[in-house]
Design a protein around this motif. Structure first.
Motif, PDB file in Angstrom:
ATOM      1  N   LEU A  74      26.405  15.291  64.817  1.00 14.73           N
ATOM      2  CA  LEU A  74      26.225  13.920  64.354  1.00 14.73           C
ATOM      3  C   LEU A  74      26.136  12.950  65.522  1.00 14.73           C
ATOM      4  O   LEU A  74      25.309  12.035  65.522  1.00 14.73           O
ATOM      5  CB  LEU A  74      27.360  13.526  63.413  1.00 14.73           C
ATOM      6  N   ARG A  75      26.969  13.164  66.554  1.00  9.58           N
ATOM      7  CA  ARG A  75      26.898  12.301  67.738  1.00  9.58           C
ATOM      8  C   ARG A  75      25.521  12.381  68.376  1.00  9.58           C
ATOM      9  O   ARG A  75      24.931  11.365  68.743  1.00  9.58           O
ATOM     10  CB  ARG A  75      27.974  12.693  68.751  1.00  9.58           C
ATOM     11  N   ASP A  76      25.000  13.584  68.512  1.00  6.10           N
ATOM     12  CA  ASP A  76      23.678  13.752  69.119  1.00  6.10           C
ATOM     13  C   ASP A  76      22.597  13.085  68.275  1.00  6.10           C
ATOM     14  O   ASP A  76      21.688  12.449  68.807  1.00  6.10           O
ATOM     15  CB  ASP A  76      23.361  15.232  69.318  1.00  6.10           C
ATOM     16  N   LEU A  77      22.693  13.205  66.963  1.00 10.49           N
ATOM     17  CA  LEU A  77      21.721  12.572  66.073  1.00 10.49           C
ATOM     18  C   LEU A  77      21.792  11.050  66.193  1.00 10.49           C
ATOM     19  O   LEU A  77      20.767  10.384  66.339  1.00 10.49           O
ATOM     20  CB  LEU A  77      21.986  12.999  64.630  1.00 10.49           C
ATOM     21  N   LEU A  78      22.996  10.499  66.152  1.00 12.03           N
ATOM     22  CA  LEU A  78      23.152   9.047  66.262  1.00 12.03           C
ATOM     23  C   LEU A  78      22.752   8.532  67.639  1.00 12.03           C
ATOM     24  O   LEU A  78      22.226   7.429  67.767  1.00 12.03           O
ATOM     25  CB  LEU A  78      24.593   8.634  65.951  1.00 12.03           C
ATOM     26  N   SER A  79      23.004   9.323  68.668  1.00  6.50           N
ATOM     27  CA  SER A  79      22.689   8.906  70.039  1.00  6.50           C
ATOM     28  C   SER A  79      21.188   8.795  70.270  1.00  6.50           C
ATOM     29  O   SER A  79      20.748   7.986  71.082  1.00  6.50           O
ATOM     30  CB  SER A  79      23.279   9.889  71.052  1.00  6.50           C
ATOM     31  N   THR A  80      20.417   9.606  69.563  1.00  7.97           N
ATOM     32  CA  THR A  80      18.974   9.597  69.785  1.00  7.97           C
ATOM     33  C   THR A  80      18.237   8.668  68.829  1.00  7.97           C
ATOM     34  O   THR A  80      17.060   8.402  69.022  1.00  7.97           O
ATOM     35  CB  THR A  80      18.381  11.015  69.652  1.00  7.97           C
ATOM     36  N   ALA A  81      18.930   8.173  67.808  1.00  3.50           N
ATOM     37  CA  ALA A  81      18.295   7.258  66.846  1.00  3.50           C
ATOM     38  C   ALA A  81      18.051   5.909  67.513  1.00  3.50           C
ATOM     39  O   ALA A  81      18.761   5.513  68.431  1.00  3.50           O
ATOM     40  CB  ALA A  81      19.197   7.087  65.624  1.00  3.50           C
ATOM     41  N   SER A  82      17.057   5.221  67.039  1.00  4.62           N
ATOM     42  CA  SER A  82      16.820   3.881  67.576  1.00  4.62           C
ATOM     43  C   SER A  82      16.529   2.930  66.425  1.00  4.62           C
ATOM     44  O   SER A  82      16.005   3.328  65.390  1.00  4.62           O
ATOM     45  CB  SER A  82      15.675   3.867  68.579  1.00  4.62           C
ATOM     46  N   TRP A 101      26.839  -0.864  65.001  1.00  4.48           N
ATOM     47  CA  TRP A 101      27.502   0.099  64.113  1.00  4.48           C
ATOM     48  C   TRP A 101      27.325   1.516  64.652  1.00  4.48           C
ATOM     49  O   TRP A 101      28.280   2.274  64.768  1.00  4.48           O
ATOM     50  CB  TRP A 101      26.923  -0.017  62.703  1.00  4.48           C
ATOM     51  N   ARG A 102      26.073   1.862  64.997  1.00  5.03           N
ATOM     52  CA  ARG A 102      25.785   3.200  65.503  1.00  5.03           C
ATOM     53  C   ARG A 102      26.559   3.487  66.783  1.00  5.03           C
ATOM     54  O   ARG A 102      27.146   4.555  66.958  1.00  5.03           O
ATOM     55  CB  ARG A 102      24.277   3.368  65.727  1.00  5.03           C
ATOM     56  N   ASN A 103      26.610   2.509  67.700  1.00  2.00           N
ATOM     57  CA  ASN A 103      27.334   2.701  68.957  1.00  2.00           C
ATOM     58  C   ASN A 103      28.821   2.923  68.719  1.00  2.00           C
ATOM     59  O   ASN A 103      29.460   3.718  69.415  1.00  2.00           O
ATOM     60  CB  ASN A 103      27.112   1.511  69.881  1.00  2.00           C
ATOM     61  N   GLU A 104      29.398   2.216  67.743  1.00  4.09           N
ATOM     62  CA  GLU A 104      30.818   2.410  67.423  1.00  4.09           C
ATOM     63  C   GLU A 104      31.067   3.798  66.836  1.00  4.09           C
ATOM     64  O   GLU A 104      32.085   4.420  67.118  1.00  4.09           O
ATOM     65  CB  GLU A 104      31.325   1.322  66.468  1.00  4.09           C
ATOM     66  N   LYS A 105      30.141   4.298  66.029  1.00  6.35           N
ATOM     67  CA  LYS A 105      30.291   5.646  65.460  1.00  6.35           C
ATOM     68  C   LYS A 105      30.184   6.701  66.560  1.00  6.35           C
ATOM     69  O   LYS A 105      30.949   7.668  66.572  1.00  6.35           O
ATOM     70  CB  LYS A 105      29.249   5.903  64.367  1.00  6.35           C
ATOM     71  N   VAL A 106      29.256   6.511  67.492  1.00  5.39           N
ATOM     72  CA  VAL A 106      29.126   7.452  68.608  1.00  5.39           C
ATOM     73  C   VAL A 106      30.412   7.449  69.436  1.00  5.39           C
ATOM     74  O   VAL A 106      30.931   8.507  69.820  1.00  5.39           O
ATOM     75  CB  VAL A 106      27.893   7.119  69.480  1.00  5.39           C
ATOM     76  N   LYS A 107      30.959   6.264  69.689  1.00  4.13           N
ATOM     77  CA  LYS A 107      32.204   6.155  70.439  1.00  4.13           C
ATOM     78  C   LYS A 107      33.350   6.860  69.702  1.00  4.13           C
ATOM     79  O   LYS A 107      34.149   7.573  70.306  1.00  4.13           O
ATOM     80  CB  LYS A 107      32.553   4.684  70.673  1.00  4.13           C
TER      81      LYS A 107
END
Length: 122
Positions: A74-82, A101-107
């Motif tokens: 999930l981190r990899d998926l969120l990290s590559t989304a734009s 929101w996405r950056n907080e989830k990755v963190k």
């Protein structure tokens, strides 16, 4: 919840974004649900990381390795989304909120993986 978003039973960023239109950085109540298998999921909350250390040290290692695999995916998926939108439009504001929101989830996922690594579960 007027005026009180924090505390032990405070809002996660999903609720803050959908109900109030903002994302709180390093929200202690932020959470994410990870699908470990087709019939099992787990919700990880930032404020539970201290408890996670107790559980991860004594629980079924297969389950926690599954959590680590799901968190990485999930981190990899969120990290590559734009999220892109034209500058100066209402859509650009929404895109900025989605990015926060996405950056907080990755963190949150990175912190979860770090905790699992510390306890030999990743």
């Amino acid at each position: 919840l007027p005026g009180d978003f924090g505390g032990k039973d405070g809002c996660c960023n999903d609720m803050l974004l959908s109900d109030y239109g903002f994302v709180e950085a390093d929200n202690a109540n932020d959470s994410i649900t990870l699908e470990i298998s087709t019939d099992e999921s787990i919700t990880i909350r930032r404020c539970d990381f201290l408890e996670l250390s107790d559980v991860a040290g004594s629980a079924d290692t297969t389950k926690w390795k599954g959590v680590a695999v799901a968190a990485r995916k999930l981190r990899d998926l969120l990290s590559t989304a734009s999220t892109r939108a034209s500058e100066g439009t209402i859509d650009s504001e929404r895109a900025n909120l989605a990015t926060k929101w996405r950056n907080e989830k990755v963190k949150l996922l990175d912190e979860c993986l770090e905790q699992l690594t510390c306890f030999g579960q990743s």
